[in-house]
Design an enzyme around this catalytic site. Sequence first.
Site, PDB file in Angstrom:
ATOM      1  N   TYR A 299      37.093  19.426  17.799  1.00  0.00           N
ATOM      2  CA  TYR A 299      36.742  20.132  16.563  1.00  0.00           C
ATOM      3  C   TYR A 299      36.710  21.644  16.800  1.00  0.00           C
ATOM      4  O   TYR A 299      37.222  22.428  16.003  1.00  0.00           O
ATOM      5  CB  TYR A 299      35.371  19.673  16.067  1.00  0.00           C
ATOM      6  CG  TYR A 299      35.358  18.347  15.332  1.00  0.00           C
ATOM      7  CD1 TYR A 299      36.238  18.111  14.275  1.00  0.00           C
ATOM      8  CD2 TYR A 299      34.452  17.349  15.677  1.00  0.00           C
ATOM      9  CE1 TYR A 299      36.211  16.903  13.581  1.00  0.00           C
ATOM     10  CE2 TYR A 299      34.425  16.136  14.999  1.00  0.00           C
ATOM     11  CZ  TYR A 299      35.310  15.914  13.953  1.00  0.00           C
ATOM     12  OH  TYR A 299      35.293  14.725  13.278  1.00  0.00           O
ATOM     13  N   PHE A 302      40.159  23.476  16.953  1.00  0.00           N
ATOM     14  CA  PHE A 302      40.791  23.697  15.660  1.00  0.00           C
ATOM     15  C   PHE A 302      40.020  24.718  14.812  1.00  0.00           C
ATOM     16  O   PHE A 302      40.621  25.459  14.037  1.00  0.00           O
ATOM     17  CB  PHE A 302      40.906  22.370  14.904  1.00  0.00           C
ATOM     18  CG  PHE A 302      41.881  21.415  15.530  1.00  0.00           C
ATOM     19  CD1 PHE A 302      43.178  21.805  15.807  1.00  0.00           C
ATOM     20  CD2 PHE A 302      41.497  20.120  15.861  1.00  0.00           C
ATOM     21  CE1 PHE A 302      44.081  20.942  16.408  1.00  0.00           C
ATOM     22  CE2 PHE A 302      42.393  19.245  16.450  1.00  0.00           C
ATOM     23  CZ  PHE A 302      43.691  19.656  16.722  1.00  0.00           C
ATOM     24  N   LYS A 308      44.143  29.499   9.514  1.00  0.00           N
ATOM     25  CA  LYS A 308      44.144  28.310   8.659  1.00  0.00           C
ATOM     26  C   LYS A 308      43.065  28.346   7.588  1.00  0.00           C
ATOM     27  O   LYS A 308      43.349  28.156   6.398  1.00  0.00           O
ATOM     28  CB  LYS A 308      43.990  27.059   9.519  1.00  0.00           C
ATOM     29  CG  LYS A 308      43.942  25.775   8.687  1.00  0.00           C
ATOM     30  CD  LYS A 308      44.063  24.529   9.537  1.00  0.00           C
ATOM     31  CE  LYS A 308      42.877  24.279  10.396  1.00  0.00           C
ATOM     32  NZ  LYS A 308      42.926  22.955  11.055  1.00  0.00           N
ATOM     33  N   ASP A 395      34.270   6.519   4.675  1.00  0.00           N
ATOM     34  CA  ASP A 395      35.720   6.715   4.624  1.00  0.00           C
ATOM     35  C   ASP A 395      36.064   7.170   3.206  1.00  0.00           C
ATOM     36  O   ASP A 395      35.567   6.601   2.226  1.00  0.00           O
ATOM     37  CB  ASP A 395      36.436   5.395   4.948  1.00  0.00           C
ATOM     38  CG  ASP A 395      37.943   5.551   5.070  1.00  0.00           C
ATOM     39  OD1 ASP A 395      38.558   6.100   4.142  1.00  0.00           O
ATOM     40  OD2 ASP A 395      38.498   5.112   6.095  1.00  0.00           O
ATOM     41  N   GLU A 411      42.210  18.592   5.239  1.00  0.00           N
ATOM     42  CA  GLU A 411      43.066  19.183   6.291  1.00  0.00           C
ATOM     43  C   GLU A 411      43.566  18.078   7.216  1.00  0.00           C
ATOM     44  O   GLU A 411      43.490  18.191   8.433  1.00  0.00           O
ATOM     45  CB  GLU A 411      42.319  20.258   7.074  1.00  0.00           C
ATOM     46  CG  GLU A 411      41.006  19.815   7.695  1.00  0.00           C
ATOM     47  CD  GLU A 411      40.421  20.868   8.620  1.00  0.00           C
ATOM     48  OE1 GLU A 411      41.202  21.597   9.274  1.00  0.00           O
ATOM     49  OE2 GLU A 411      39.188  20.962   8.710  1.00  0.00           O
ATOM     50  N   GLU A 420      49.184  12.174  10.626  1.00  0.00           N
ATOM     51  CA  GLU A 420      47.767  11.807  10.692  1.00  0.00           C
ATOM     52  C   GLU A 420      47.361  11.067   9.418  1.00  0.00           C
ATOM     53  O   GLU A 420      46.185  10.995   9.075  1.00  0.00           O
ATOM     54  CB  GLU A 420      46.906  13.048  10.933  1.00  0.00           C
ATOM     55  CG  GLU A 420      47.113  13.630  12.332  1.00  0.00           C
ATOM     56  CD  GLU A 420      46.189  14.805  12.638  1.00  0.00           C
ATOM     57  OE1 GLU A 420      45.312  15.101  11.806  1.00  0.00           O
ATOM     58  OE2 GLU A 420      46.356  15.411  13.720  1.00  0.00           O
TER      59      GLU A 420
END
Length: 619
Positions: A299, A302, A308, A395, A411, A420
């Site tokens: 984590y 990124f 980003k 989820d 993302e 992904e």
Amino acid sequence: MGKQTIIWYKEHVTDLREQMQMNKAQKFDSVVVNITHPLFKREFEKEKLRDEHQLFTRSDLILSPSEWLDQVVLKLSSDLELDSEDDAIRKHSEKVLMQELNMASHLIQNGYVLMELKPGNSTNLARSIMQSSKCVILVELPMTDIRLTTLSRRKDLNTEELLGEDPWERWNRFRCHADFSSKIRLSLTLTEDLPSTEEIKRWLGEPVECINIPDYLFLRNHQNYPVLSRPHQQILAQFLKFNVHLMIQTNDEYNQHYVEYLDYLARQKFKRNDMMAGFDDLLQIPLQPLYDNLDSYTYEVFEKDPVKYKKYQEAVEAALVDRVSDKDLPSKVSVVMIVGAGRGPLVRAVINASKKTGRKVRIYIIEKNPNAIITLHSLRNEIWKDADIQIFSKDMRECEPPEKADIIVSELLGSFGDNELSPECLDGAQKLLKPDGISIPCSSTSFVNPVMSSKLYNAIRLIDRMYHPRDKNASVVANFENNYVVYPKNVYHIDDPKPLFTFVHPNHENLIDNSRFASLEFTSKVHCVLHGFIGYFETVLYKDIILSINPFTHTAGLSSWFSFLLPITEPQQIAAGQKITANFWRCTSSHKVWYEWSVSSPQISHIHNSGGRFCPIYK
């Protein structure tokens, strides 16, 4: 030689100890030393001479073992003819080569041995090298053949008389016979006549270990110091990003100004400033954040991306302004859902966008990772306590918040855009979005192009040989039928990337089908070898706000995503102007997604990863 070094390359060193002392005084890191005197001819048959010629070179006691290994590059005899049609010459050359390689292994273990590669057949030479050498073989070649260059500029000359051989063709023939061995590398000699831009790019895809600079290429500046011409500097700069070693080839004595100048080029003028340095050509297995919970370190990597989340914030700002007019500012609250929130960088982007635009937001955070949920609750209680935030440990495809979203932010993009499972996740989560709601991102497109890279090809083979050192083909299929994430540097891009698959969100189709197939055609500009395909993506966050790792549209400073590698099991020889037809499938089932790929021309390959046997992406 470990770090980048500067090597003195003289035709023949007579007094090695004296040369090493001068080496140290003049700040050279290493020196090229002939294993035997160039004029010494050995006898292996006649008894008396054979005994005398057993002492064919200097003693190893001249230097310490560490000096031999770290400061000496041994050079093989240049008059060997292992592919001669004369049996006597061929057999004699084989014996000389074996004797010298054995001595090299004795002196420098797995160090560097320099070998001149002559035009013509090299089959037996490659065979003998592979059977006898434990060292790294530096194949010495010019960047371009002067006869070919002359021919291209002079139309009045007899083409047959001047017909030369492309040095790359010579190299390619030899390394193919040597099975693309990782211990076979290049020492390229910079030439007066420069290769074309495309030929330079092709050399950049080869395992170049050294750049050899003859002293006659140096010019004198107005202060009478040796310098290289600007075109030669520009070529050298492209290779210095690989930390190649530099050789100065001369018949004269040492000149410290050469060293100082090259050191200046390597460490100051063309110093590499790349925040991703250290990840070059490193194979990594793609993440599966839907199936596996990411750890804190991943984590954090990124979250450090400087671009980003700035782009995401701009996209949310634009969406909020479009959703809420100035007159509705006091009363209207936009519901923003962040699906797959991780440790909250997108939450920060939304909060900042709300403050900057003056639009009120209610934030719903949906995250399935129970460990990240702890971090999110801590941030909400300590840092975001003034914001209207609710957190759901679910989820996104199963979550049922109390209201639908005006904006969904995610993302979930991987290096290939959809690897992904962004399409599957956002399709499952779009039930949470209002009919006129906005998805950020709203679309993504994958791109792919063919590449040549001996380094990546050997890196995949090394995976097998680490575990099966005596069986070359052990589990080789599994690793070549996998896909990888990689930061490609030592690569030649055979053609430009072309768009492959596109996904749009929200997806209003009656029957959502995320399987895809496409066949793409590419054209090679020069002779080369196809080792596989590199994938990228572009995503539209909102309107004209885009994130891209496509080399032609790359978002400046973006570092979150490396490229996507789809290798092929058997390299294919590609001629200049030849078409490459490649096929790509994105396949789906109830519990997994996978890619398949193949080549239809110029040679037919099998379909890689058929049925998702080797690299499935689990839902």
